[in-house]
Design a protein around this motif. Sequence first.
Motif, PDB file in Angstrom:
ATOM      1  N   SER A  95       0.825  -1.216   0.000  1.00  0.00           N
ATOM      2  CA  SER A  95       0.000   0.000   0.000  1.00  0.00           C
ATOM      3  C   SER A  95       0.857   1.263   0.000  1.00  0.00           C
ATOM      4  CB  SER A  95      -0.931   0.001   1.215  1.00  0.00           C
ATOM      5  OG  SER A  95      -0.185  -0.036   2.423  1.00  0.00           O
ATOM      6  N   GLU A  96       2.107   1.171   0.469  1.00  0.00           N
ATOM      7  CA  GLU A  96       2.978   2.342   0.493  1.00  0.00           C
ATOM      8  C   GLU A  96       3.724   2.548  -0.826  1.00  0.00           C
ATOM      9  OE1 GLU A  96       5.155   3.471   4.055  1.00  0.00           O
ATOM     10  OE2 GLU A  96       4.497   1.596   4.949  1.00  0.00           O
ATOM     11  N   SER A  97       3.450   1.713  -1.802  1.00  0.00           N
ATOM     12  CA  SER A  97       4.141   1.861  -3.085  1.00  0.00           C
ATOM     13  C   SER A  97       3.642   3.058  -3.884  1.00  0.00           C
ATOM     14  CB  SER A  97       3.959   0.580  -3.916  1.00  0.00           C
ATOM     15  OG  SER A  97       4.512  -0.534  -3.245  1.00  0.00           O
ATOM     16  N   ASP A  98       2.422   3.481  -3.613  1.00  0.00           N
ATOM     17  CA  ASP A  98       1.845   4.627  -4.323  1.00  0.00           C
ATOM     18  C   ASP A  98       2.336   5.913  -3.659  1.00  0.00           C
ATOM     19  OD1 ASP A  98       0.405   6.259  -5.961  1.00  0.00           O
ATOM     20  OD2 ASP A  98      -1.554   5.768  -5.103  1.00  0.00           O
ATOM     21  N   LEU A  99       3.254   6.621  -4.312  1.00  0.00           N
ATOM     22  CA  LEU A  99       3.900   7.788  -3.706  1.00  0.00           C
ATOM     23  C   LEU A  99       3.070   9.048  -3.911  1.00  0.00           C
ATOM     24  CD1 LEU A  99       7.632   7.088  -4.643  1.00  0.00           C
ATOM     25  CD2 LEU A  99       6.289   6.277  -2.702  1.00  0.00           C
ATOM     26  N   GLN A 100       1.953   9.096  -3.234  1.00  0.00           N
ATOM     27  CA  GLN A 100       1.092  10.279  -3.220  1.00  0.00           C
ATOM     28  C   GLN A 100       1.094  10.837  -1.804  1.00  0.00           C
ATOM     29  OE1 GLN A 100      -0.115  11.387  -6.116  1.00  0.00           O
ATOM     30  NE2 GLN A 100       0.831   9.594  -7.092  1.00  0.00           N
ATOM     31  N   TYR A 101       1.175  12.175  -1.675  1.00  0.00           N
ATOM     32  CA  TYR A 101       1.387  12.786  -0.374  1.00  0.00           C
ATOM     33  C   TYR A 101       0.369  13.891  -0.117  1.00  0.00           C
ATOM     34  CZ  TYR A 101       5.858  10.480  -1.146  1.00  0.00           C
ATOM     35  OH  TYR A 101       6.827   9.548  -1.427  1.00  0.00           O
ATOM     36  N   TYR A 102       0.137  14.156   1.186  1.00  0.00           N
ATOM     37  CA  TYR A 102      -0.701  15.298   1.568  1.00  0.00           C
ATOM     38  C   TYR A 102       0.037  16.600   1.268  1.00  0.00           C
ATOM     39  CZ  TYR A 102      -3.548  11.997   4.277  1.00  0.00           C
ATOM     40  OH  TYR A 102      -4.363  10.955   4.660  1.00  0.00           O
ATOM     41  N   ARG A 103      -0.724  17.614   0.939  1.00  0.00           N
ATOM     42  CA  ARG A 103      -0.170  18.953   0.773  1.00  0.00           C
ATOM     43  C   ARG A 103      -0.453  19.740   2.039  1.00  0.00           C
ATOM     44  NH1 ARG A 103      -1.792  20.595  -5.504  1.00  0.00           N
ATOM     45  NH2 ARG A 103      -0.665  18.864  -6.512  1.00  0.00           N
ATOM     46  N   LEU A 104       0.539  19.840   2.899  1.00  0.00           N
ATOM     47  CA  LEU A 104       0.350  20.414   4.225  1.00  0.00           C
ATOM     48  C   LEU A 104       0.807  21.864   4.266  1.00  0.00           C
ATOM     49  CD1 LEU A 104       1.638  17.429   6.416  1.00  0.00           C
ATOM     50  CD2 LEU A 104      -0.690  17.883   5.596  1.00  0.00           C
ATOM     51  N   THR A 105       0.063  22.681   4.976  1.00  0.00           N
ATOM     52  CA  THR A 105       0.432  24.079   5.231  1.00  0.00           C
ATOM     53  C   THR A 105       0.160  24.384   6.697  1.00  0.00           C
ATOM     54  OG1 THR A 105      -1.784  24.817   4.557  1.00  0.00           O
ATOM     55  CG2 THR A 105      -0.038  24.859   2.873  1.00  0.00           C
ATOM     56  N   THR A 106       0.877  25.368   7.220  1.00  0.00           N
ATOM     57  CA  THR A 106       0.709  25.760   8.613  1.00  0.00           C
ATOM     58  C   THR A 106      -0.698  26.298   8.851  1.00  0.00           C
ATOM     59  OG1 THR A 106       3.063  26.268   8.828  1.00  0.00           O
ATOM     60  CG2 THR A 106       1.563  27.287  10.418  1.00  0.00           C
ATOM     61  N   ASN A 107      -1.321  25.861   9.946  1.00  0.00           N
ATOM     62  CA  ASN A 107      -2.654  26.335  10.302  1.00  0.00           C
ATOM     63  C   ASN A 107      -2.739  26.481  11.820  1.00  0.00           C
ATOM     64  OD1 ASN A 107      -3.093  23.690  11.330  1.00  0.00           O
ATOM     65  ND2 ASN A 107      -3.771  22.997   9.310  1.00  0.00           N
ATOM     66  N   ASP A 108      -3.962  26.602  12.331  1.00  0.00           N
ATOM     67  CA  ASP A 108      -4.148  26.807  13.772  1.00  0.00           C
ATOM     68  C   ASP A 108      -3.782  25.569  14.584  1.00  0.00           C
ATOM     69  OD1 ASP A 108      -5.046  29.329  13.211  1.00  0.00           O
ATOM     70  OD2 ASP A 108      -7.175  28.776  13.223  1.00  0.00           O
ATOM     71  N   GLN A 109      -3.771  24.399  13.951  1.00  0.00           N
ATOM     72  CA  GLN A 109      -3.517  23.161  14.681  1.00  0.00           C
ATOM     73  C   GLN A 109      -2.031  22.806  14.736  1.00  0.00           C
ATOM     74  OE1 GLN A 109      -6.291  20.544  12.457  1.00  0.00           O
ATOM     75  NE2 GLN A 109      -7.339  20.276  14.400  1.00  0.00           N
ATOM     76  N   TYR A 110      -1.312  23.076  13.675  1.00  0.00           N
ATOM     77  CA  TYR A 110       0.094  22.682  13.640  1.00  0.00           C
ATOM     78  C   TYR A 110       0.870  23.583  12.695  1.00  0.00           C
ATOM     79  CZ  TYR A 110      -2.048  20.136   9.720  1.00  0.00           C
ATOM     80  OH  TYR A 110      -2.784  19.803   8.612  1.00  0.00           O
ATOM     81  N   GLU A 111       2.188  23.590  12.907  1.00  0.00           N
ATOM     82  CA  GLU A 111       3.104  24.299  12.029  1.00  0.00           C
ATOM     83  C   GLU A 111       3.848  23.284  11.176  1.00  0.00           C
ATOM     84  OE1 GLU A 111       5.683  26.772  14.280  1.00  0.00           O
ATOM     85  OE2 GLU A 111       4.066  27.901  15.245  1.00  0.00           O
ATOM     86  N   VAL A 112       4.096  23.621   9.926  1.00  0.00           N
ATOM     87  CA  VAL A 112       4.705  22.693   8.975  1.00  0.00           C
ATOM     88  C   VAL A 112       6.083  23.197   8.576  1.00  0.00           C
ATOM     89  CG1 VAL A 112       4.468  21.547   6.741  1.00  0.00           C
ATOM     90  CG2 VAL A 112       2.431  22.013   8.128  1.00  0.00           C
TER      91      VAL A 112
END
Length: 641
Positions: A581-598
Motif C-alpha cells: 500500500s505504500e508503493s503509491d507515492l502520493q502525499y498530503y499537501r500540508l500548510t501551517t494552520n491553527d492546529q500545527y506548524e509545517v
Amino acid sequence: MQFKHPDFLYALLALIIPILVHLFQLRKFKKVAFSNVQFLQSVTLQTRKSSKIKKWLTLLTRLLLLACVIIAFAQPYFSAKENSSKQTETAIYLDNSFSMQAKGQKGPLLQRAIQELLAAIDDDEQISIITNNESYRKVSKKDIQNDLLQLDYSANQLPYSAAYLKAKQLLSTDSKTNKRVIMISDFQQKEESLSIPTTTDTQTNLVQLQPVTHQNLSIDSLYVNYDTNNELQLHVELSSSDNAVDNVPVAVYNEEQLLAKTTVSIPEKAKNTVTFRLEENTKINGRVLIEDPTISFDNFRYFNINTPEKIKVIAINESDDKFLKSIYTPDEFTLISSLLQDVNYNNLQDANLIILNEVKQIPVSLIDVLQSFYKQGGTLCFIPATDGNIPSYQQLTSQLGVTGLTAKKTQEKQITTIAFSHPLYNGVFDNTVRNFQYPKVNSLYTTNASNTILAYEDKSPFLYTSGNFYAFTAAINTENSNFKNSPLIVPTLYNIGKQSLQLSDISYTIGQNNSYDVAIKLGQDGILSLVNEEENIIPQQHSFSTKVRITTNEIPTKAGIYSLQNKENIIQHISYNYDTSESDLQYYRLTTNDQYEVSDAVSSLFNQIKEDSRVNELWKWFIIFALLFLIIEILLLKYLK
C-alpha cells in the motif's frame, strides 16, 4: 525583563540600611574658638556644602552597586517568547515506514532525518521518541544515538492520528512545562484528508520530507492458476505510481535458480500482468524480482508451491454417492465412501470432512463420535434423507450445539438466492448471477437457522452453516431434487471440502490476518515454529486431532520464505511479503494552520525552535555595572575634596 531567581529581588529591601546610615549620622561636632571668625565663616559653609554633595554621591554609588549585585544574583534575561522560562518537554514521532526509503535531495528520507535530528539535539537534552515499532521515553542523545543510526524500516506504519496520541502519552501532565510533539514523516496520503487530534496545551510541529520523484514501480500481487491446456501458470501483477515505463525486467527464481525472465511495459498510473509457466508437481521456493531504484521493499515478492496435502473426506451413505466421487477426485482428496452399517468408527477421527449422505436415522454411537470429531475442529456436512428420523437429527445438532431441523414439509420450492459474499463462494462468480435455471426440491425440512448460504424463494434456508457444520434442509437425491444437475453443486461441495483443511496459499501479507491449516498430529506439548535466517518465531496456533491451525498478523516482521518446523523437522515452507500500500507515492499537501506548524526539514525546525526559545542573559552586565560603581565610589572618596 524576566528573572530566573526572582526571590533574590527581596534583598533590594536591604538598600534602606545605607540610606538610614547616611541620613542619621550621630557624630557631634567639636567647636574650636578663633579670635577672628569672620574670614573662617565662609570657608566653613563652603566645606559643609561640599561634604554634603560628596556624601550623597557616595550613597548613590553604593546603592547602585548593591542593587546591581542583587539583580545579578536574580539572573535577569530577555526571551523571544513569553513562556520560554518554563521547562520544555518534547516527544518526536519518527516515521520509519517503507515509503521513507524514497530519495530526497540529500539521500534517503529516513537516513537524512536521523542525521539532522542527532545534529540538532543537545547532548544533555532529554527527549522522547517513538517509531512505528519502538518507543523511547526521556532519553538523551547518547542513549538513543546508536539505536537511531541502526533503525530499520517497519512494515506496519502507525496511522498519523495514532502516532500523535502515542507520542503525546510520553509527555507529562505537569502544567508548568511547555509541551511539544514533533512528527517527522513524508505524510503519504492514506485518506482524503489528514486528521491529527491536536490539543491546545501542546505545540504540534510537522516536518514533511519531500522525495525528488513520485515515480515508483512495484510488484502488487502473485497468484497461480491453470490455463485452458491445464498448465500451471504464475501471474505477476505490476504497477507504476506515476509515469508509464517500458522494458521493465521481471525475473522468477526457484531459490537461486533462474526459472524465467522477461520484460514488460506498464502504462501511466496503471497496472499490467505478466505470466510465467511453471512445472507441475515441482516444489518451488520462489521469488519474483524487478529493478527500480526509487523504493526497494516492493521490488520483490516471495512465493511457495508445496507438495499439496490431500484432504481426507469420509462419506457415510444411505443414498447414491456417485456425485461425491466426481467432486472429491483423487488428485486433491482422499475419499472413503461406505454404507452406514460398514462405517469404521476408528477412521472418523482422522478425517477432515465427514458427509452424512441421507442417513435416515443416526445411531447414538455415531452421534457421540461425530460430537468428538466436531469439537476437535472437524467439518461436518449433513444431507437429510427424504423420510429421515427427525428426533435423531435433532439429537445430533443438539449435541453439536448448532441449529437443527424442526419439521418435514412436503412442498415444491425453488432455490433462488445465493449468498455471493459468503467465503464458500469466494472467486466462484465473476459477478452476481440473476438469471439462471433455479434448482428445486419437492419436500424439505424447516429450520430456524439464520446463516444462510443458499435459500428458497421465500428466503428460508436450503443450505446453512454454523461454524464447521454445513446442513442442507432437503434431500438432494434425483427423486426429491434436481440440485445434483445444477452447476451450484460442484463449487458448493468442493469448497466445503477445501475449507475443511485450509491449505497454505502461495504467499501471505505481513500485517493482515492470515490463517492456514497444517495436516499434522502434535503431542500435548508440541509447538510449531516459523524459521528463517533472520527470525525464529512461534506463531499463534490451535492444535486439533488431525491438524494445527496457524494464525499470523503482526509476525513475522520480515518478508521472506519461512520453514514451518516441528522442532528440527521441516513440514513445509510459507512465504510472507510486505503490504504494497505504500508503493503509491502520493502525499498530503500540508500548510501551517491553527492546529500545527509545517516545516520542510528537521534542521530548519530545530533552528527555529532554538531561535524562539533563545534567552539573552543580563547578569554579566549587572556585574560589570557593579564593578563600575565600585570604581566610581573609590574615585569619589579619593579625589572629591
